[in-house]
Enzyme design. Structure first.
Site, PDB file in Angstrom:
ATOM      1  CG  LEU A  21      27.726  -8.410  43.602  1.00  0.00           C
ATOM      2  CD1 LEU A  21      27.049  -7.979  42.299  1.00  0.00           C
ATOM      3  CD2 LEU A  21      28.652  -9.593  43.346  1.00  0.00           C
ATOM      4  CG  HIS A  22      33.843  -6.552  46.779  1.00  0.00           C
ATOM      5  ND1 HIS A  22      34.748  -6.648  45.743  1.00  0.00           N
ATOM      6  CD2 HIS A  22      33.866  -7.761  47.397  1.00  0.00           C
ATOM      7  CE1 HIS A  22      35.306  -7.834  45.749  1.00  0.00           C
ATOM      8  NE2 HIS A  22      34.780  -8.546  46.742  1.00  0.00           N
ATOM      9  CG  ASP A  23      34.342  -0.483  44.497  1.00  0.00           C
ATOM     10  OD1 ASP A  23      33.127  -0.475  44.205  1.00  0.00           O
ATOM     11  OD2 ASP A  23      34.903   0.459  45.092  1.00  0.00           O
ATOM     12  CG  HIS A  29      32.166  -9.040  43.065  1.00  0.00           C
ATOM     13  ND1 HIS A  29      32.081  -8.796  44.413  1.00  0.00           N
ATOM     14  CD2 HIS A  29      32.421 -10.371  42.944  1.00  0.00           C
ATOM     15  CE1 HIS A  29      32.257  -9.923  45.078  1.00  0.00           C
ATOM     16  NE2 HIS A  29      32.474 -10.895  44.217  1.00  0.00           N
ATOM     17  CG  LEU A  72      38.329  -4.088  47.307  1.00  0.00           C
ATOM     18  CD1 LEU A  72      37.380  -3.343  46.373  1.00  0.00           C
ATOM     19  CD2 LEU A  72      38.304  -3.449  48.693  1.00  0.00           C
ATOM     20  CB  SER A  73      37.588 -10.379  50.284  1.00  0.00           C
ATOM     21  OG  SER A  73      36.935 -11.589  50.643  1.00  0.00           O
ATOM     22  CB  SER A  74      32.175 -11.294  49.838  1.00  0.00           C
ATOM     23  OG  SER A  74      31.927 -10.937  48.493  1.00  0.00           O
ATOM     24  CD  GLU A 111      45.375 -11.527  37.477  1.00  0.00           C
ATOM     25  OE1 GLU A 111      46.094 -10.790  38.198  1.00  0.00           O
ATOM     26  OE2 GLU A 111      45.516 -11.626  36.247  1.00  0.00           O
ATOM     27  CD  GLN A 134      37.437 -19.371  42.344  1.00  0.00           C
ATOM     28  OE1 GLN A 134      36.884 -19.760  43.354  1.00  0.00           O
ATOM     29  NE2 GLN A 134      37.168 -18.190  41.795  1.00  0.00           N
TER      30      GLN A 134
END
EC number: 6.3.2.1
Length: 284
Positions: free
Chosen positions: A33-35, A37, A186-188, A150, A155
């Site tokens: 998880l990041h900001d 999420h 931001l992305s995992s 978004e 998806q």
């Protein structure tokens, strides 16, 4: 915060929440998880009495076995972040809990059209895996609302269509992309970037901005715009994968009556496949 790992315990708590008339929000994640999420969690907390975050690395939606193996799994750190955010429940089942008989012969949910176009064309079976796990989570948790980012534009469209087609009584909330100060979404999967690649990564956002400026100015030479964008990405050190300019409301080709366009961009940078998107209001 309670961490639930089994279906019987989850069902027990869902029954109680229903009896108490609580409004339940679900935030489905694959962890790490990041900001971005956390923004989903904040949105869920603002709209519901109880927030449930699911953490499940879903094998059905990975089109490459090596990608599944190396996907970051950081459950302890994730739970610490969610506890600080005062999330009520974390549902973190093992694969065997969700797919007790394995993936072979597993019943699945498929959304025709949306699941095989664009991103789905380059990742066969991916969206079928997404719609299947999300429908399973909806059936298990029975949320009133569910929050999705978004950043995964296609998806989100797919989930909205599935909810409409399957008559789920669930409000789907799309939450805007959270970006680093330099513009990188931001992305995992950003964890796959080296320090040097991380400096290059905002170039994807910059190229999208350049496309957006051309569309706003009335340029409709889409193939030329895309070719230039791909060349710019390659010159910056990316390996352009797919750039599309579509109707933001239908994901079909732009027409003269399209009111909004969405730029959908995917590019490889080292071992990371970065995706991003940007919507543009078109002059009529």
């Amino acid at each position: 915060m309670l961490i639930i790992e089994t279906l019987p315990l989850l069902r027990q708590h869902i029954r109680r929440l229903r009896q108490e008339g609580k409004r339940v929000a679900l935030v489905p994640t694959m962890g790490n998880l990041h900001d971005g999420h956390m923004k989903l969690v904040d949105e869920a907390k603002a709209r519901a009495d109880v927030v449930i975050v699911s953490i499940f690395v879903n094998p059905m939606q990975f089109d490459r076995p090596d990608d599944l193996v190396r996907y970051p799994r950081t459950l302890q750190e994730d739970c610490e972040k969610l506890n600080k955010r005062k999330v009520d429940y974390v549902f973190a089942p093992a694969v065997e809990e969700i797919y007790p008989h394995g993936l072979e012969g597993q019943t699945y949910v498929d959304v025709p059209g949306l699941s095989t176009m664009l991103e789905g064309a380059s990742r066969p079976g991916h969206f079928r895996g997404v719609s299947t796990i999300v429908s399973k989570l909806f059936n298990l948790i029975q949320p009133d609302i569910a929050c999705f980012g978004e950043k995964d534009f296609q998806q989100l469209a797919l989930i909205r269509k599935m909810v409409a087609d399957m008559s789920y009584d669930i409000e789907i909330v799309g939450v805007p992309i959270i970006r680093a100060k330099d513009g990188l979404a931001l992305s995992s999967r950003n964890a796959y970037l080296t320090a040097e690649q991380r400096k290059i990564a905002p170039g994807l956002y910059n190229v999208m901005n350049s496309i957006a400026e051309k569309l706003i100015a009335g340029n409709r030479e889409l193939q030329e715009i895309i070719a230039i964008a791909e060349q710019e990405l390659n010159e910056k050190g990316f390996r352009a994968d797919d750039i599309q300019i579509r109707d933001a409301d239908t994901l079909q080709e732009l027409t003269e009556t399209s009111k909004r366009a969405v730029i959908l961009a995917a590019a490889w940078l080292g071992q990371a496949r970065l995706i991003d998107n940007q919507s543009v209001t078109l002059a009529q």
